[in-house]
Design an enzyme around this catalytic site. Structure first.
Site, mmCIF file in Angstrom:
data_model
loop_
_atom_site.group_PDB
_atom_site.id
_atom_site.type_symbol
_atom_site.label_atom_id
_atom_site.label_comp_id
_atom_site.label_asym_id
_atom_site.label_seq_id
_atom_site.Cartn_x
_atom_site.Cartn_y
_atom_site.Cartn_z
ATOM 1 N N GLU A 167 0.859 -1.194 0.000
ATOM 2 C CA GLU A 167 0.000 0.000 0.000
ATOM 3 C C GLU A 167 0.890 1.237 0.000
ATOM 4 O OE1 GLU A 167 -3.261 0.361 2.852
ATOM 5 O OE2 GLU A 167 -2.920 2.528 2.948
ATOM 6 N N GLU A 218 -2.719 11.424 2.032
ATOM 7 C CA GLU A 218 -3.943 11.268 2.829
ATOM 8 C C GLU A 218 -3.935 12.339 3.911
ATOM 9 O OE1 GLU A 218 -4.809 7.710 5.131
ATOM 10 O OE2 GLU A 218 -2.718 7.453 5.645
#
Ligand code: NAG
Ligand code: NAG
Ligand code: NAG
Length: 253
Positions: free
Chosen positions: A145, A150
């Site tokens: 990932e 974010e």
């Protein structure tokens, strides 16, 4: 451009000559956000593995994904009551919002000797309970990932690369002027046929360089979503929250 004398080119093995002439190709063009019909050629609604909930307090649907003006994709999180909870990792998560998530139809597999550039301009909130993201995650198993950007409701932007759930590289950077668009670019590139180097840029400046263990050769989903609550804290906002993206592009290196 470096000019290579013809005699040198002629003496190179064929594979090197091919490499020298290789040009970046565009996998998702910026025109993908021009209108809904072209957008739907490149993206699906909700999470690309199927499912409308994940690890936070939002249930995703198509109605909360919109191209209001050509070139700008907007995801809207709307407070709601009476939704059934989500289940994630064996736990129930209350659903307090309807929101938007989209995933690229194509998967991205870093090849030996190659890579990709994922870029776009983002208007994202850092309000408590809002969790917009632009990220890559494993099609098979987990990790890999890469969180290319974010925002977890703390006034910061985070860049993360996971080797395992507990071994990861991360960088949190103070995020100024969230009402403005900021350019994010992430370059992922094979190192040695196994590991992948990840370079994170914001507004043209390198923020972090990570190496993902064993990422080369493993397919990624590309996800853009406006998750809510969860890792960004709760309660989240009582009014609509938006997350907008423009100039989105994916090219090979
Ligand atoms: C949507 O955008 C694409 C790419 O710019 C364009 O070719 C197409 O004509 C547009 N379609 C509509 C319905 O506006
Ligand atoms: C992840 O693995 C890569 C490849 O072995 C290594 O270079 C990197 O430092 C590791 N990251 C962390 C946080 O240990
Ligand atoms: C909140 O967002 C939803 C979905 O886009 C929209 O239908 C609704 O009108 C918005 N509410 C307000 C107060 O703007």
């Amino acid at each position: 451009m470096r000019v290579i004398p013809l005699a040198v080119v002629a003496s190179l093995p064929l594979t090197s000559a091919v490499t020298l002439s290789r040009r970046a190709s565009t996998l998702i063009p910026t025109s993908a956000l021009d209108n809904t019909s072209v957008f739907e050629q490149y993206f699906v609604y909700n999470y690309p593995w199927g499912g409308d909930t994940h690890n936070g307090g939002a249930r995703m649907n198509k109605a909360h994904v919109n191209i209001a003006s050509p070139g700008v994709l907007t995801l809207t999180a709307q407070p709601v009551k009476g939704q059934p909870p989500a289940t994630h990792g064996g736990k129930q998560i209350p659903i307090n919002y309807l929101s938007g998530a989209v995933g690229a139809k194509q998967h991205f597999t870093v090849p030996t000797g190659g890579g990709f550039v994922f870029s776009g301009s983002f208007q994202a909130t850092t309000t408590k309970g809002t969790w917009p993201a632009f990220w890559l995650t494993a099609v098979n198993g987990w990790p890999p990932e890469i969180d290319m950007a974010e925002w977890k409701g703390s006034g910061k932007i985070s860049f993360n690369t996971f080797n395992t759930s507990s071994v990861l590289s991360w960088k949190d950077v103070t995020y100024s002027n969230p009402d403005k668009f900021h350019d994010i670019s992430c370059e992922v590139k094979d190192v040695n046929g196994q590991d992948t180097q990840v370079k994170f840029y914001m507004d043209g400046a390198l923020q972090a360089t990570h190496v993902g263990k064993g990422y080369t050769g493993k397919p990624f989903y590309l996800v853009i979503n406006l998750q809510m609550e969860g890792s960004s804290g709760s309660p989240g906002p009582t009014t609509n929250t938006t997350y907008s993206i423009k100039n989105l592009e994916v090219t090979t290196l």
